[in-house]
Design an enzyme around this catalytic site. Structure first.
Site, PDB file in Angstrom:
ATOM      1  CG  HIS A   1      -1.942  -1.010   1.340  1.00  0.00           C
ATOM      2  ND1 HIS A   1      -2.078  -1.841   2.430  1.00  0.00           N
ATOM      3  CD2 HIS A   1      -2.925  -1.370   0.481  1.00  0.00           C
ATOM      4  CE1 HIS A   1      -3.102  -2.654   2.240  1.00  0.00           C
ATOM      5  NE2 HIS A   1      -3.633  -2.404   1.066  1.00  0.00           N
TER       6      HIS A   1
ATOM      7  CE  LYS B   1     -12.273  -7.328   0.975  1.00  0.00           C
ATOM      8  NZ  LYS B   1     -11.059  -6.653   0.470  1.00  0.00           N
TER       9      LYS B   1
ATOM     10  NE  ARG C   1      -2.711  -7.126  -4.643  1.00  0.00           N
ATOM     11  CZ  ARG C   1      -3.524  -7.290  -3.620  1.00  0.00           C
ATOM     12  NH1 ARG C   1      -3.041  -7.567  -2.441  1.00  0.00           N
ATOM     13  NH2 ARG C   1      -4.816  -7.194  -3.782  1.00  0.00           N
TER      14      ARG C   1
ATOM     15  CB  SER D   1      -4.325  -6.712   4.300  1.00  0.00           C
ATOM     16  OG  SER D   1      -3.956  -5.436   3.872  1.00  0.00           O
TER      17      SER D   1
HETATM   18  P1  ADP Z   1      -9.746  -3.775  -0.677  1.00  0.00           P
HETATM   19  O1  ADP Z   1     -10.393  -4.337   0.529  1.00  0.00           O
HETATM   20  O2  ADP Z   1     -10.486  -2.640  -1.299  1.00  0.00           O
HETATM   21  O3  ADP Z   1      -9.228  -4.781  -1.653  1.00  0.00           O
HETATM   22  P2  ADP Z   1      -7.063  -3.424   0.295  1.00  0.00           P
HETATM   23  O4  ADP Z   1      -6.752  -2.675   1.523  1.00  0.00           O
HETATM   24  O5  ADP Z   1      -6.837  -4.883   0.304  1.00  0.00           O
HETATM   25  O6  ADP Z   1      -8.508  -3.022  -0.092  1.00  0.00           O
HETATM   26  O7  ADP Z   1      -6.274  -2.775  -0.900  1.00  0.00           O
HETATM   27  C1  ADP Z   1      -6.530  -1.469  -1.318  1.00  0.00           C
HETATM   28  C2  ADP Z   1      -5.946  -1.288  -2.694  1.00  0.00           C
HETATM   29  O8  ADP Z   1      -4.556  -1.492  -2.647  1.00  0.00           O
HETATM   30  C3  ADP Z   1      -6.478  -2.264  -3.741  1.00  0.00           C
HETATM   31  O9  ADP Z   1      -6.512  -1.616  -4.978  1.00  0.00           O
HETATM   32  C4  ADP Z   1      -5.441  -3.352  -3.748  1.00  0.00           C
HETATM   33  O10 ADP Z   1      -5.391  -4.005  -4.994  1.00  0.00           O
HETATM   34  C5  ADP Z   1      -4.189  -2.522  -3.529  1.00  0.00           C
HETATM   35  N1  ADP Z   1      -3.111  -3.318  -2.938  1.00  0.00           N
HETATM   36  C6  ADP Z   1      -3.144  -4.079  -1.836  1.00  0.00           C
HETATM   37  N2  ADP Z   1      -1.949  -4.675  -1.600  1.00  0.00           N
HETATM   38  C7  ADP Z   1      -1.142  -4.261  -2.604  1.00  0.00           C
HETATM   39  C8  ADP Z   1       0.213  -4.524  -2.967  1.00  0.00           C
HETATM   40  N3  ADP Z   1       0.974  -5.367  -2.273  1.00  0.00           N
HETATM   41  N4  ADP Z   1       0.689  -3.922  -4.063  1.00  0.00           N
HETATM   42  C9  ADP Z   1      -0.090  -3.095  -4.794  1.00  0.00           C
HETATM   43  N5  ADP Z   1      -1.355  -2.816  -4.530  1.00  0.00           N
HETATM   44  C10 ADP Z   1      -1.891  -3.383  -3.448  1.00  0.00           C
END
Ligand code: ADP
Length: 159
Positions: free
Chosen positions: A17, A41, A90, A128
């Site tokens: 992030h 979630k 990703r 996450s």
């Molecule tokens: P959501 O619950 O909306 O998927 P996340 O907190 O998991 O939210 O992720 C928010 C955003 O960040 C999403 O667009 C996700 O694809 C991106 N994201 C999460 N982890 C990574 C990572 N390791 N590299 C790039 N983008 C990421």
């Protein structure tokens, strides 16, 4: 003044992030990291914890704000006078869901564009969800998340 919203659960924030935030900052004057409140979630960390991880980690970083996100993303974007939504991509596996969301958001609000950013390669396997899994099984997560998050997992373990 170009402003973008970077929405997500951030449960918890990871170095992936942070990499996306860094890239977005180079493209926009202001990036609002918007943390989902009504998360279906069932997050491990409360909204307050998730906001605190980000504010502590980012400090007073220029051009970045952290805000809770309630309701429709596009409504929030309009309210914030943002012209773009940032999402991280990703792998192909992210694509289908993200594509659907981006096109639906465009239908709901044509003035807000979705922009996808790819993280550094070493973060493409990071999520996450996987961090929570490693922590739950007793593995070391220090390489994947900021120090405040490592401490929060330690505190949870002790309880
Ligand atoms: P959501 O619950 O909306 O998927 P996340 O907190 O998991 O939210 O992720 C928010 C955003 O960040 C999403 O667009 C996700 O694809 C991106 N994201 C999460 N982890 C990574 C990572 N390791 N590299 C790039 N983008 C990421």
């Amino acid at each position: 003044m170009r402003r973008a919203i970077y929405p997500g659960s951030f449960d918890p924030v990871t170095n992936g992030h942070l990499d996306v935030i860094d890239r977005a900052r180079k493209l926009f004057d202001e990036v609002v990291v918007a943390i989902a409140v009504n998360d279906q979630k069932q997050p491990l960390f409360s909204l307050e914890e998730r906001v605190a991880f980000l504010t502590k980690t980012l400090g007073n970083l220029d051009g970045v704000q952290v805000a809770p996100l309630e309701g429709l993303l596009v409504d929030f974007a309009v309210q914030q006078k943002a012209t773009a939504v940032i999402r991280g991509l990703r792998a192909i596996s992210d694509f289908e869901f993200e594509f659907q969301m981006a096109l639906m958001n465009r239908k709901l609000e044509p003035t807000v564009e979705t922009i996808f950013l790819m993280p550094k390669e070493e973060y493409t396997y990071l999520s996450s969800r996987i961090v929570k899994e490693i922590a739950r099984l007793g593995g070391d997560i220090a390489k994947f998340v900021p120090p405040h998050v490592v401490e929060a997992f330690r505190r949870k373990e002790k309880r």
